[in-house]
Design an enzyme around this catalytic site. Structure first.
Site: not given
Ligand code: AMP
Length: 623
Positions: A28, A91, A192, A216
């Site tokens: 992850d 990211k 994800e 999330d």
């Protein structure tokens, strides 16, 4: 001769670590934290540091010099003392241009630059060096690789990496490239929310059909994804969210509350800013379990009640619920149709968030796995399936474009249709079109168009050594096997002689999702013209076969045909030949019918004649 390396400093023989090809790890790669996990005895295990407690590796990189780089907790400690050389939130930069990020550049303490020399993608300046987000992410991945290699005492070379469901192709490719740079063969990029579902075992049973909402809420981002899981295939129906909404905003709300209450002056006081931030985060975490929180900051008693907290953060929670509503609308799914809700991200530990989600969906969410680890665990589950350790489980992909071969006239003959679940085996039989043909070219294409020229060529090979036979007699089976890693094995086998050849190709190599989308659109736009072209080519091919057999028929049966019959057959054949040169498929069919109609009685006569001869022969043999 094998060389045995010796470590001269220690006087030890170095034994090279084994490379375990069958361990594929799940990673992850997060905005704030990253994790690595693997499956042991059927259970996903998240790898921790040497203390055995911390699974999270902060996605932070500190450059002391180009050769002295640290990643993780130690790098996080440099955020305040050396912000220029400490990189976080890489990211957010993946696959982005400077223009994409310009309006947010204040959020990055380090220098983001526009590099017009290559493809406009953003770079980060650290001292006198420039780094791409790919290079920076590779440093985080390399750290995770080192961590798991140390734990398992083996070299790891293969990984599955997760990305947000909304990542575009450039961002996915950048993630793959980062993996490669870190020495990892990235076997799959997984969404994800898909990984989170897998961690809960949702989607592992190939019989079920479920609609799942994955909520999330991390430190800096919020995503809601609506997934449809059907027979092991995960389809993202919709995603929504806010790339600048997360736990940090909850902390900020508390800080501002205290600043207003106590008149703190934070300007030019990074230590106070940091203290407030850390204390606010502590308060946020504590308030889910207690009604009241107090702490001493700069000599002042700062407090927070559960009620105050709710008032401060309700607008933030409401924003997540608006995104949920929009996602459901885009997915065309009613709230009541959601079978499972999955909680991901550290901020979903807040009781207020859990209650809000439960009230909104009118269903209790799945939250018994660690919300920080659930994506990495799911990535490990997917990796384990790819490693072939979980044979019962169906693989979770579909082929995005049809796969087929070139047939006569440059037509595409589809063998595996698009949207077919993989792994898949499929085959079809073909034959030769020329007498004595000993080689057959097999050209493999991908795409939806009727003409191979409009599709994408994957490769070609020649099946050699077919024993000489008349055209149409050899039975050549073309067999496609598309496996879970996206590798296509094409086997051509002449069934009468057993001559065969197999080659491998990778249909997804070198093609982006955007290109695939374009190919699909093109096929829809051109469907009508394509159908007409296919019909014409098929008519021409059939006509050529008819002409070939008519020619043979006349030669073989001259004895029983009159001169007039031969002349008329030749005239009709000429007319058909002329029609095949044109582009009117109806004219070809008409000319073919005329020829067939005229020659059919002759063919019957020839057949009777041949049978009579054969009977005579038989009688003679019997005597
Ligand atoms: P992630 O990006 O998923 O690692 O999430 C990190 C965020 O989760 C940070 O904002 C943390 O403050 C928040 N977080 C972690 N644990 C808790 C908790 N027990 N209660 C509230 N927020 C938490």
């Amino acid at each position: 001769m094998a060389k045995i390396p010796i470590d001269l400093s220690k006087g030890e023989v170095k034994i090279a670590k084994a490379v375990h090809d069958n361990i594929i790890v799940g990673i992850d790669l997060g905005t704030t934290n990253s994790l690595v996990a693997y499956v042991q005895d059927g259970k996903p295990i998240v790898v921790t540091d040497h203390t055995g407690k911390n699974a999270l590796v902060p996605s932070i990189i500190h450059f002391n010099s180009p050769m002295d780089v640290i990643v993780g907790t130690e790098a996080a400690e440099k955020l305040l003392s050396d912000p220029q050389n400490t990189i976080f939130s890489v990211k957010r930069l993946m696959g982005k241009s400077y223009q994409d990020l310009e309006q947010h550049k204040d959020l990055f303490a380090y220098q983001i630059i526009d590099n017009d020399t290559d493809n406009g993608l953003v770079k980060v300046r650290i001292q006198d060096n420039f780094y791409t987000p790919i290079e920076l992410s590779a440093k985080i991945l390399a750290q995770l690789k080192r961590r798991i290699e140390k734990t398992l005492d083996t070299i790891i070379t293969k990984a599955v990496i997760t990305v947000p469901a909304y990542f575009n192709d450039a961002q996915r490719q950048a993630t793959r490239d980062a993996g490669k740079l870190a020495g990892l063969d990235v076997l799959r990029i997984v969404n994800e929310p898909t990984a989170a579902s897998l961690a809960y075992g949702i989607g592992l049973d190939s019989d079920t059909i479920q609609t799942v909402a994955v909520y999330d809420l991390g430190g800096g981002t919020f995503d809601i994804s609506i997934l449809k899981i059907e027979h092991g295939i995960f389809e993202v129906l919709a995603t929504n969210g806010d790339t600048f909404l997360g736990g940090d905003d909850f902390d900020r709300a508390i800080q501002q509350h205290w600043i207003a209450q106590h008149n703190f002056d934070t300007s030019n006081n990074p230590v106070l800013q940091q203290t407030l931030r850390l204390e606010a985060e502590k308060a946020k975490k504590a308030i889910s379990k207690q009604d009241h929180y107090t702490t001493l900051i700069k000599g002042q008693m700062c407090s927070l009640s559960a009620n105050e907290f709710q008032q401060l953060v309700q607008p933030l929670i409401d924003r997540t619920l608006v995104a949920c509503r929009n996602a459901l609308k885009d997915a065309k799914v009613e709230k009541s149709a959601i079978d499972e809700i999955i909680m991901v991200g550290g901020s979903t530990r807040m009781q207020l968030v859990q209650d809000a989600v439960q009230n909104f969906f009118e269903k209790a969410p799945n939250n018994n796995l660690n919300p920080d680890e659930v994506v990495a665990m799911g990535a490990a589950v997917q990796a384990d399936i790819l490693a072939g350790n979980n044979q019962d489980i169906l693989l979770l992909d579909i082929t995005p474009l049809s796969l087929g071969i070139e047939t006569v006239g440059g037509l595409m003959d589809t063998i595996i249709a698009r949207n077919t679940k993989v792994p898949i085996k499929a085959g079809r039989q073909y034959t030769t079109s020329i007498d004595g043909q000993s080689n057959l070219k097999v050209a493999v294409y991908q795409g939806e168009r009727d003409l191979i020229n409009d599709n994408r060529k994957l490769g070609e090979f020649v099946l050699r050594g077919i024993p000489p036979m008349p055209a149409g007699i050899p039975k050549i089976e073309i067999h496609f096997l598309l496996n879970a890693d996206g590798i296509l094995k094409v086997r051509a086998k002449e069934l009468r002689s057993g001559v065969e050849q197999t080659v491998e190709m990778k249909p997804t190599y070198g093609i982006s999702e955007t290109e695939m989308g374009k190919m699909l659109l093109d096929s829809i736009k051109n469907a009508k013209e394509d159908m007409a072209v296919r019909a014409l080519i098929e008519a021409q091919t059939e006509a050529n076969n008819v002409l070939l057999s008519t020619g043979k028929f006349v030669v073989q049966n001259q004895a029983i045909l009159s001169a007039e019959e031969i002349d008329q057959t030749k005239t009709l054949a000429k007319a058909l030949e002329k029609a095949t040169k044109g582009s009117d498929k109806d004219a070809i069919h008409k000319a073919m019918e005329d020829l067939n109609e005229y020659t059919t009685p002759m063919a019957h006569r020839a057949m009777d004649h041949n049978i009579t001869n054969a009977m005579k022969g038989k009688k003679m043999n019997e005597q």
